[in-house]
Scaffold this motif. Structure first.
Motif, PDB file in Angstrom:
ATOM      1  N   SER A  61      55.630  23.334  38.457  1.00 12.08           N
ATOM      2  CA  SER A  61      56.325  22.463  37.499  1.00 12.08           C
ATOM      3  C   SER A  61      56.402  23.093  36.106  1.00 12.08           C
ATOM      4  O   SER A  61      56.786  22.432  35.152  1.00 12.08           O
ATOM      5  CB  SER A  61      55.633  21.106  37.416  1.00 12.08           C
ATOM      6  OG  SER A  61      54.316  21.278  36.959  1.00 12.08           O
ATOM      7  N   ASP A  62      56.043  24.373  36.010  1.00 10.44           N
ATOM      8  CA  ASP A  62      56.167  25.081  34.737  1.00 10.44           C
ATOM      9  C   ASP A  62      57.635  25.512  34.590  1.00 10.44           C
ATOM     10  O   ASP A  62      58.191  26.114  35.511  1.00 10.44           O
ATOM     11  CB  ASP A  62      55.244  26.309  34.788  1.00 10.44           C
ATOM     12  CG  ASP A  62      55.172  27.005  33.455  1.00 10.44           C
ATOM     13  OD1 ASP A  62      54.060  27.236  33.000  1.00 10.44           O
ATOM     14  OD2 ASP A  62      56.252  27.312  32.875  1.00 10.44           O
ATOM     15  N   SER A  63      58.248  25.225  33.428  1.00 10.45           N
ATOM     16  CA  SER A  63      59.690  25.481  33.323  1.00 10.45           C
ATOM     17  C   SER A  63      60.037  26.961  33.486  1.00 10.45           C
ATOM     18  O   SER A  63      61.171  27.290  33.835  1.00 10.45           O
ATOM     19  CB  SER A  63      60.229  24.949  31.996  1.00 10.45           C
ATOM     20  OG  SER A  63      59.687  25.699  30.941  1.00 10.45           O
ATOM     21  N   THR A  64      59.093  27.860  33.244  1.00 15.10           N
ATOM     22  CA  THR A  64      59.422  29.281  33.399  1.00 15.10           C
ATOM     23  C   THR A  64      59.335  29.703  34.870  1.00 15.10           C
ATOM     24  O   THR A  64      59.812  30.779  35.236  1.00 15.10           O
ATOM     25  CB  THR A  64      58.448  30.163  32.584  1.00 15.10           C
ATOM     26  OG1 THR A  64      57.116  29.815  32.991  1.00 15.10           O
ATOM     27  CG2 THR A  64      58.607  29.948  31.089  1.00 15.10           C
ATOM     28  N   ALA A  66      59.603  27.129  37.642  1.00 19.66           N
ATOM     29  CA  ALA A  66      60.067  26.098  38.582  1.00 19.66           C
ATOM     30  C   ALA A  66      61.231  26.612  39.442  1.00 19.66           C
ATOM     31  O   ALA A  66      61.184  26.530  40.678  1.00 19.66           O
ATOM     32  CB  ALA A  66      60.486  24.853  37.802  1.00 19.66           C
ATOM     33  N   TYR A  67      62.269  27.163  38.789  1.00 15.50           N
ATOM     34  CA  TYR A  67      63.458  27.588  39.523  1.00 15.50           C
ATOM     35  C   TYR A  67      63.100  28.668  40.551  1.00 15.50           C
ATOM     36  O   TYR A  67      63.519  28.620  41.708  1.00 15.50           O
ATOM     37  CB  TYR A  67      64.502  28.106  38.525  1.00 15.50           C
ATOM     38  CG  TYR A  67      65.806  28.513  39.162  1.00 15.50           C
ATOM     39  CD1 TYR A  67      66.705  27.554  39.616  1.00 15.50           C
ATOM     40  CD2 TYR A  67      66.155  29.856  39.299  1.00 15.50           C
ATOM     41  CE1 TYR A  67      67.901  27.918  40.193  1.00 15.50           C
ATOM     42  CE2 TYR A  67      67.353  30.228  39.878  1.00 15.50           C
ATOM     43  CZ  TYR A  67      68.230  29.257  40.324  1.00 15.50           C
ATOM     44  OH  TYR A  67      69.420  29.614  40.899  1.00 15.50           O
ATOM     45  N   TRP A 141      65.096  22.540  38.296  1.00 13.71           N
ATOM     46  CA  TRP A 141      65.364  23.200  37.011  1.00 13.71           C
ATOM     47  C   TRP A 141      66.556  24.148  37.101  1.00 13.71           C
ATOM     48  O   TRP A 141      66.540  25.275  36.624  1.00 13.71           O
ATOM     49  CB  TRP A 141      64.097  23.948  36.536  1.00 13.71           C
ATOM     50  CG  TRP A 141      64.083  24.203  35.062  1.00 13.71           C
ATOM     51  CD1 TRP A 141      64.085  25.447  34.466  1.00 13.71           C
ATOM     52  CD2 TRP A 141      64.066  23.263  33.986  1.00 13.71           C
ATOM     53  NE1 TRP A 141      64.085  25.318  33.104  1.00 13.71           N
ATOM     54  CE2 TRP A 141      64.071  23.987  32.771  1.00 13.71           C
ATOM     55  CE3 TRP A 141      64.074  21.868  33.912  1.00 13.71           C
ATOM     56  CZ2 TRP A 141      64.059  23.371  31.523  1.00 13.71           C
ATOM     57  CZ3 TRP A 141      64.074  21.252  32.671  1.00 13.71           C
ATOM     58  CH2 TRP A 141      64.057  22.009  31.505  1.00 13.71           C
ATOM     59  N   PHE A 146      69.572  20.178  35.015  1.00 11.65           N
ATOM     60  CA  PHE A 146      69.417  20.154  33.565  1.00 11.65           C
ATOM     61  C   PHE A 146      70.491  19.296  32.914  1.00 11.65           C
ATOM     62  O   PHE A 146      70.215  18.424  32.081  1.00 11.65           O
ATOM     63  CB  PHE A 146      69.461  21.593  33.023  1.00 11.65           C
ATOM     64  CG  PHE A 146      69.243  21.659  31.547  1.00 11.65           C
ATOM     65  CD1 PHE A 146      67.963  21.812  31.030  1.00 11.65           C
ATOM     66  CD2 PHE A 146      70.300  21.547  30.650  1.00 11.65           C
ATOM     67  CE1 PHE A 146      67.746  21.846  29.659  1.00 11.65           C
ATOM     68  CE2 PHE A 146      70.097  21.586  29.286  1.00 11.65           C
ATOM     69  CZ  PHE A 146      68.820  21.743  28.786  1.00 11.65           C
ATOM     70  N   PRO A 178      61.002  21.991  28.443  1.00  6.95           N
ATOM     71  CA  PRO A 178      59.774  22.063  29.249  1.00  6.95           C
ATOM     72  C   PRO A 178      58.980  20.758  29.262  1.00  6.95           C
ATOM     73  O   PRO A 178      58.435  20.368  30.304  1.00  6.95           O
ATOM     74  CB  PRO A 178      58.963  23.169  28.557  1.00  6.95           C
ATOM     75  CG  PRO A 178      59.981  23.993  27.853  1.00  6.95           C
ATOM     76  CD  PRO A 178      61.100  23.089  27.475  1.00  6.95           C
ATOM     77  N   LEU A 181      60.414  18.408  31.795  1.00  7.93           N
ATOM     78  CA  LEU A 181      60.064  18.773  33.175  1.00  7.93           C
ATOM     79  C   LEU A 181      58.643  18.298  33.495  1.00  7.93           C
ATOM     80  O   LEU A 181      58.398  17.712  34.556  1.00  7.93           O
ATOM     81  CB  LEU A 181      60.186  20.293  33.363  1.00  7.93           C
ATOM     82  CG  LEU A 181      59.962  20.803  34.779  1.00  7.93           C
ATOM     83  CD1 LEU A 181      60.935  20.170  35.761  1.00  7.93           C
ATOM     84  CD2 LEU A 181      60.103  22.326  34.850  1.00  7.93           C
TER      85      LEU A 181
END
Ligand code: HEM
Ligand code: HEM
Length: 432
Positions: A61-64, A66-67, A141, A146, A178, A181
């Motif tokens: 679940s970390d925005s850096t 997640a994808y 993400w 978004f 972030p 998220l």
């Protein structure tokens, strides 16, 4: 005379008899009474809980990250991609199944004494299902997620007085980022599923307390009973396993959508909300934001919540739409709402907006009070006309309710399939 029915005893049957009584009225297990929709919703929730927990093994679940964690789910021949697909399609299907279940409960007159509270619990469950889908939507993400969440949280800010703080609370900051998220992940995994579970346990207990599913007045008097095991259980199992088989097959063939990684600097064109909020986004193109986002949806929710408390709204229990004439009225009011709103959208788009007559009055009047009063007037007219044709009040209230449902469905369909770049109106779905 009912013969003495022998019931098997095992831990499984012990569990079953916590959920069901030992015998149920034969009338209530007719497939065409409930279409198994409540059971389907329960099955989907179970599938979501299992696949959701499994996804926690691979999702970050970390925005850096997640994808990338979603991309990795599809790497090699890993099962994780399939599990994501199942979770995605089950979540979306639950919105449709829960809505159909809500309709069946209303249209089979299951809102009488002993079921009113359950209707309100059901309405809350429906809102929670929408919220679960919406919070889950952001987690991959990607661009779709978004911008859909950006659009929705912007729409929320139109709510008078509390709009701005509410938008900020959802986003966890000024804009989607972030913190959003992290917020959505916590709500999606830690808050909504336990809430749904608690309400579901209460929902099932209230059904038992009401003496099972709704019965016709005739059935109440002399109801032949059947044993829960195996008669009811075998049917429930057939519906549950059948649904899972179809869901798994579909998920093996069709991947859940995934766009490019979220890019706050570049909005896709058109930027659309999640499909179940497209009706709101479409309404926003025609009405003043306060009416589109706040007044009209709240009035519709209020009508829904009040249905069991309106004496005139009680349909004949256990009979779809109160009878064959009612079924005809229901279908035609739904279609009238659907077609009526399509015509209104076309006229507004190609006549009022182009001619500039929308600016004839202040936006509050031309885009708020006048359309709202027109809707109330049309609903009153439908009610009155049906009453003059000697329709019972319950059938007339049903006509108004289904007219509103037709309007909501029409707006949603237009928003999903007929809006293209710049939100222009056209047959964009034909171009793929
Ligand atoms: C009513 C219950 C639930 C609904 C309607 C729901 C719905 C969704 C949806 C629509 C997505 C986006 C899927 C995608 O397109 O990628 C999602 C993602 C996710 N959900 Fe749920 N969910 C539910 C319960 C749960 C539970 C109980 C958990 C875990 C305990 C969970 C964990 C996750 C995770 C980790 C993701 C991100 C991975 C991904 O996007 O595939 N969900 N959920
Ligand atoms: C996650 C969502 C839901 C689940 C899992 C669920 C589950 C069930 C089940 C299994 C039943 C009994 C079987 C059937 O009627 O098919 C039932 C009945 C019922 N549900 Fe739901 N439900 C949900 C949402 C709703 C909603 C949205 C409403 C209405 C607003 C609602 C109102 C009722 C009522 C009033 C009954 C009793 C019906 C009767 O007596 O005939 N439920 N539900």
């Amino acid at each position: 005379m009912s013969a003495k029915i022998r019931q098997p005893h095992s831990p499984i049957s012990g569990f079953i008899f916590h959920l069901h009584p030992r015998k149920v009225a034969a009338e209530t297990i007719r497939f065409t009474l409930s279409f198994g929709l409540g059971g389907m919703a329960a099955t989907l929730f179970l599938v979501l809980a299992v696949t959701g927990v499994l996804q926690l093994l691979s999702y970050s679940s970390d925005s850096t990250a997640a994808y990338q964690s979603i991309i990795l789910m599809y790497a090699g021949s890993s099962l994780a991609g399939f599990i994501r697909n199942v979770h995605h399609w089950a979540g979306n299907l639950l919105v449709i199944v829960a809505l159909l279940h809500l309709l069946r409960v209303y249209l089979t007159g299951a809102l009488g004494q002993g079921r009113r509270l359950n209707w309100l619990i059901g309405c809350t469950l429906f809102l929670l299902v929408l919220l679960a889908n919406f919070t889950g939507y952001l987690l991959p993400w990607d661009q779709l997620a978004f911008w859909a969440v950006t659009i929705f949280t912007n729409m929320v800010t139109y709510v008078p007085l509390i709009g701005d703080p509410l938008g900020e609370l959802l986003r966890g900051s000024n804009e989607v980022g972030p913190a959003t998220l992290a917020n959505f992940f916590a709500i999606h995994v830690g808050l909504i599923p336990p809430l749904i579970l608690i309400l579901l346990i209460y929902h099932f207990w209230l059904i038992r307390k009401a003496g099972g599913l709704v019965r016709s007045r005739n059935g109440e008097a002399h109801a032949p009973m059947v044993p829960t095991v195996p008669t009811l259980i075998s049917r429930e199992a057939a519906v549950g396993f059948g649904l899972c088989a179809l869901l798994f097959l579909f998920s093996a063939l069709v991947d859940a959508p995934l766009d490019d990684i979220a890019n706050p600097g570049q909005s896709p064109n058109p930027a659309k909300a999640a499909w179940y909020f497209m009706g709101l986004q479409e309404l926003l193109l025609h009405l003043h934001p306060v009416f589109a986002i706040c007044i009209v949806p709240l009035l519709m929710l209020l009508l829904l919540a009040m249905l069991p408390f309106l004496r005139q709204a009680a349909l004949e229990p256990g009979i779809w739409c109160g009878g064959s004439r009612g079924r005809w009225t229901a279908a035609s009011s739904f279609l009238a709402g659907l077609l009526g709103v399509i015509i209104w959208v076309i006229v507004d788009e190609f006549v009022f907006k182009i001619s500039g007559s929308e600016h004839f009055l202040t936006p509050w009047l031309s885009r708020g009070i006048v359309p709202l009063l027109s809707l109330i007037f049309i609903s009153g007219l439908v009610y009155r006309l049906l009453r003059l044709r000697k329709s019972p009040p319950s059938e007339s209230v049903m006509a108004v309710t289904l007219l509103c449902l037709g309007i909501v469905c029409g707006l949603t369909v237009i928003g999903i399939w007929f809006r293209g770049p710049g939100m222009a109106l056209g047959f964009f779905f034909l171009k793929g």
